[in-house]
Every structure is written in C-alpha cells, then in structure tokens.
Design a protein around this motif. Structure first.
Motif, PDB file in Angstrom:
ATOM      1  N   VAL A   2       0.888  -1.270  -0.020  1.00 57.61           N
ATOM      2  CA  VAL A   2      -0.068   0.008  -0.138  1.00 57.61           C
ATOM      3  C   VAL A   2       1.036   1.250  -0.136  1.00 57.61           C
ATOM      4  O   VAL A   2       1.558   1.397   0.905  1.00 57.61           O
ATOM      5  N   ASN A   3       0.755   2.049  -1.025  1.00 57.08           N
ATOM      6  CA  ASN A   3       1.824   3.178  -1.055  1.00 57.08           C
ATOM      7  C   ASN A   3       1.184   4.463  -1.012  1.00 57.08           C
ATOM      8  O   ASN A   3       1.852   5.471  -1.283  1.00 57.08           O
ATOM      9  N   GLU A   4      -0.043   4.517  -0.741  1.00 59.31           N
ATOM     10  CA  GLU A   4      -0.625   6.062  -0.566  1.00 59.31           C
ATOM     11  C   GLU A   4      -1.374   6.065   0.764  1.00 59.31           C
ATOM     12  O   GLU A   4      -1.911   4.970   1.480  1.00 59.31           O
ATOM     13  N   GLY A   5      -1.405   7.326   1.525  1.00 54.60           N
ATOM     14  CA  GLY A   5      -2.092   7.470   2.634  1.00 54.60           C
ATOM     15  C   GLY A   5      -3.528   7.165   2.702  1.00 54.60           C
ATOM     16  O   GLY A   5      -4.066   7.146   1.656  1.00 54.60           O
ATOM     17  N   PRO A   6      -4.281   7.316   4.096  1.00 53.55           N
ATOM     18  CA  PRO A   6      -5.507   7.116   3.940  1.00 53.55           C
ATOM     19  C   PRO A   6      -6.183   8.564   3.329  1.00 53.55           C
ATOM     20  O   PRO A   6      -5.826   9.567   3.840  1.00 53.55           O
ATOM     21  N   TYR A   7      -7.509   8.468   3.174  1.00 51.41           N
ATOM     22  CA  TYR A   7      -8.517   9.395   2.881  1.00 51.41           C
ATOM     23  C   TYR A   7      -8.095  10.219   1.615  1.00 51.41           C
ATOM     24  O   TYR A   7      -8.866  10.506   0.619  1.00 51.41           O
ATOM     25  N   ASN A   8      -6.828  10.615   1.261  1.00 51.03           N
ATOM     26  CA  ASN A   8      -6.520  11.206  -0.031  1.00 51.03           C
ATOM     27  C   ASN A   8      -6.613  10.492  -1.025  1.00 51.03           C
ATOM     28  O   ASN A   8      -6.881  10.976  -2.182  1.00 51.03           O
ATOM     29  N   HIS A   9      -6.101   9.152  -1.034  1.00 48.57           N
ATOM     30  CA  HIS A   9      -6.314   8.505  -1.972  1.00 48.57           C
ATOM     31  C   HIS A   9      -6.942   7.068  -1.697  1.00 48.57           C
ATOM     32  O   HIS A   9      -7.383   6.937  -0.518  1.00 48.57           O
ATOM     33  N   GLN A  10      -7.803   6.444  -2.693  1.00 46.81           N
ATOM     34  CA  GLN A  10      -8.594   5.072  -2.465  1.00 46.81           C
ATOM     35  C   GLN A  10      -7.469   3.962  -2.412  1.00 46.81           C
ATOM     36  O   GLN A  10      -8.243   2.936  -1.946  1.00 46.81           O
ATOM     37  N   ALA A  11      -6.264   4.050  -2.830  1.00 50.80           N
ATOM     38  CA  ALA A  11      -5.354   2.862  -2.425  1.00 50.80           C
ATOM     39  C   ALA A  11      -5.626   2.066  -1.139  1.00 50.80           C
ATOM     40  O   ALA A  11      -5.679   0.636  -1.342  1.00 50.80           O
ATOM     41  N   THR A  43      -0.851   5.157  11.833  1.00 50.27           N
ATOM     42  CA  THR A  43      -0.707   6.072  13.073  1.00 50.27           C
ATOM     43  C   THR A  43      -2.174   5.913  13.607  1.00 50.27           C
ATOM     44  O   THR A  43      -3.243   5.774  13.073  1.00 50.27           O
ATOM     45  N   ARG A  44      -1.911   5.760  15.045  1.00 54.05           N
ATOM     46  CA  ARG A  44      -3.031   5.631  15.793  1.00 54.05           C
ATOM     47  C   ARG A  44      -3.732   7.174  16.127  1.00 54.05           C
ATOM     48  O   ARG A  44      -4.663   7.161  17.018  1.00 54.05           O
ATOM     49  N   LEU A  45      -3.037   7.896  15.588  1.00 57.64           N
ATOM     50  CA  LEU A  45      -3.403   9.462  15.841  1.00 57.64           C
ATOM     51  C   LEU A  45      -4.539   9.938  15.091  1.00 57.64           C
ATOM     52  O   LEU A  45      -5.354  11.143  15.362  1.00 57.64           O
ATOM     53  N   THR A  46      -5.338   9.145  14.275  1.00 61.80           N
ATOM     54  CA  THR A  46      -6.243   9.776  13.206  1.00 61.80           C
ATOM     55  C   THR A  46      -7.715   9.534  14.024  1.00 61.80           C
ATOM     56  O   THR A  46      -8.151   8.831  14.741  1.00 61.80           O
ATOM     57  N   GLU A  47      -8.627  10.816  13.984  1.00 63.68           N
ATOM     58  CA  GLU A  47      -9.862  10.762  14.125  1.00 63.68           C
ATOM     59  C   GLU A  47     -10.773  11.309  12.982  1.00 63.68           C
ATOM     60  O   GLU A  47     -11.174  12.552  13.287  1.00 63.68           O
ATOM     61  N   PRO A  48     -11.263  10.302  12.265  1.00 62.74           N
ATOM     62  CA  PRO A  48     -12.139  10.873  11.235  1.00 62.74           C
ATOM     63  C   PRO A  48     -13.511  11.054  11.851  1.00 62.74           C
ATOM     64  O   PRO A  48     -13.795  10.651  12.780  1.00 62.74           O
ATOM     65  N   VAL A  55     -10.091   4.240   8.784  1.00 64.30           N
ATOM     66  CA  VAL A  55      -9.325   3.455   7.656  1.00 64.30           C
ATOM     67  C   VAL A  55      -8.298   2.745   8.840  1.00 64.30           C
ATOM     68  O   VAL A  55      -7.984   1.499   8.404  1.00 64.30           O
ATOM     69  N   VAL A  56      -7.700   3.437   9.521  1.00 67.67           N
ATOM     70  CA  VAL A  56      -6.853   2.832  10.577  1.00 67.67           C
ATOM     71  C   VAL A  56      -7.150   1.580  11.411  1.00 67.67           C
ATOM     72  O   VAL A  56      -6.743   0.537  11.398  1.00 67.67           O
ATOM     73  N   ASN A  57      -8.278   2.130  12.036  1.00 67.48           N
ATOM     74  CA  ASN A  57      -8.941   1.077  12.906  1.00 67.48           C
ATOM     75  C   ASN A  57      -9.343  -0.243  12.154  1.00 67.48           C
ATOM     76  O   ASN A  57      -9.316  -1.365  12.495  1.00 67.48           O
TER      77      ASN A  57
END
Lengths: 114, 133
Positions: A2-11, A43-48, A55-57
């Motif tokens: 997986v080469n892209e971060g969450p939310y910005n890309h669908q990867a 990262t455990r710091l995201t709070e969507p 995505v992370v959880n």
C-alpha cells in the motif's frame, strides 16, 4: 503493498477490500507492506468524522481477526514521523527487506498506489 | 545489514524470482522515484533477477546533468550509476516515452536497452513480481 495514505487516495480502501475478498475466497495473506505515504495508514492518531469509515482502525481490526502481518517501512516511517510511539495496534515497523521477502514467498504481490 | 535482514535473506535463499521495478514518474516533484530506488537497492541483497523499466515521465529519472540546487532537493541520479555494482544491469527504457519527450539514449546517464512498448510488455509478462512507482 500500500503506497498511499488514507483518505487522500483510495489505495488503502482498495487494498483493504481486496484483502477481505481474498480471505473470503480462502486465500492466505502473507503480509501487507506499507510504503511511501502508505505509512500514514499505521498512525493511531487519526480521528475521522463519526459518519466516515475509520481506515486505520479497520486495518487493526482485520489484523486482529485474521492474524495479518501489517508491516510499515521504517525508513519511510521515520521520514514522515511514523514511529513506535504512534503506531496503531496490529502494525509493526520493519525494513524494506520484508517487502522483497514477501515478493519471494507469496504467489502474488499486488501493489495499491496512485 | 541488520540481523533480521540477514535471517530473511537466509530464509529466502535459493529462490530466484524475476522482479521488475517500473518507474513512471519524474525524478522530482514526488518521492516515488527516490523511494522506488531504495527498494531496488534492498532487493539487490536478496540475489533476485532484478530489472528496471522506465516509461512515461519515468524516463526523466535517467537524464544526464540533473541540477537540483534550485529546488533544494538532493540529486540522487548518481545512484543509478551505482546499480551496476549491485549486479543490477537490466535497465529497459520505452522508446515511445523517450521519443515523445524529444530524448535519445545518449542523453541518459547509464547504458540502457531501449525497446518498443510491445517488447516491454513481453518482458513484463515474464516477471514473477512487478512493482510500479
């Protein structure tokens, strides 16, 4: 991979759905390797917002349920501030050798990127 | 090399797969070219059959005379010259991508094999692992 971060890309979403579908069909997932901005999935710091997917959880839960090996590249992580202190459950930090070794061991290596 | 990396190497010993790294992006502007090259260098330690393909704006990665001082980014292009020392000598460049950008092979900083899209597709089909950046 997986080469892209969450939310910005669908990867990351696509990879997650692919892993789920592969498991449902009885395949084994040798490893998921996070590289480039993909390290931000760990990262455990995201709070969507509440009404959005987390995505992370989601990765953490899938890892726990299926014993997935979620590996974050140490060099890519250091570059972006992703370290043990802010690592979400179910992920581990290791080297790029883990990616190459996965390519050698697995029948298929699938890349999810831009 | 770390102990863990050596263990991995030992574990995978004997298996030789065809790995192709496909480079499609310009060297600067995004990090894909640089971090892609880092993967290539690591894979050299595993004694695999490694090749690199350059197409689309990826052909700019190999252009001679890169000067990056103005954008305050490290010029990593000399690393491509070091690949030979890691026994990575299969560098394929797509002819159509070169021509579309007005480039020729003698403007590139390493010896490469220039080939048409069809031939490159054939090489891709032969691979066990294709990683594209």
């Amino acid at each position: 991979m997986v080469n892209e971060g969450p939310y910005n890309h669908q990867a990351s979403d696509s990879a997650y759905q692919f892993v789920q579908a592969a498991l449902a069909k009885g395949h084994r997932i040798y490893r998921v390797f996070f590289y480039n901005d993909g390290v931000h999935n760990a990262t455990r710091l995201t709070e969507p917002p509440q009404d959005d997917r987390h995505v992370v959880n989601r990765w953490s839960k899938l890892a726990e349920a299926h014993g997935l090996d979620l590996v974050v590249c140490v060099a890519a992580g250091l570059r972006r501030g992703l370290v043990e202190d802010n690592l979400a459950p179910g992920f581990r930090i290791s080297g790029l050798g883990q990616l190459v070794e996965a390519g050698i061991q697995a029948d298929r290596l699938v890349v999810f990127g831009d | 090399m770390t102990e863990a990396a050596m263990d991995l190497e030992a574990e995978a010993a004997g298996v030789v797969k065809k790995f192709m790294y496909v480079n499609r992006k310009a060297p600067y502007g995004t990090i894909y070219a640089l971090e892609g090259l880092e993967v290539v260098l690591i894979s050299a330690a595993f004694d695999q059959d490694v090749s690199l393909a350059f197409l689309d704006d990826g052909v700019y990665q190999l252009v001679k005379g890169q000067q990056t001082k103005g954008i305050e980014v490290k010029n990593f292009s000399p690393t491509y010259r070091a690949l030979e020392g890691y026994d990575i000598e299969k560098l394929y460049v797509e002819r159509e991508s070169l021509e579309a950008r007005g480039l020729t092979a003698d403007q590139l900083l390493v010896p490469v094999e220039v080939m048409g899209r069809d031939e490159l597709v054939r090489r891709m089909e032969e691979q066990d692992v294709v990683i594209a950046f």
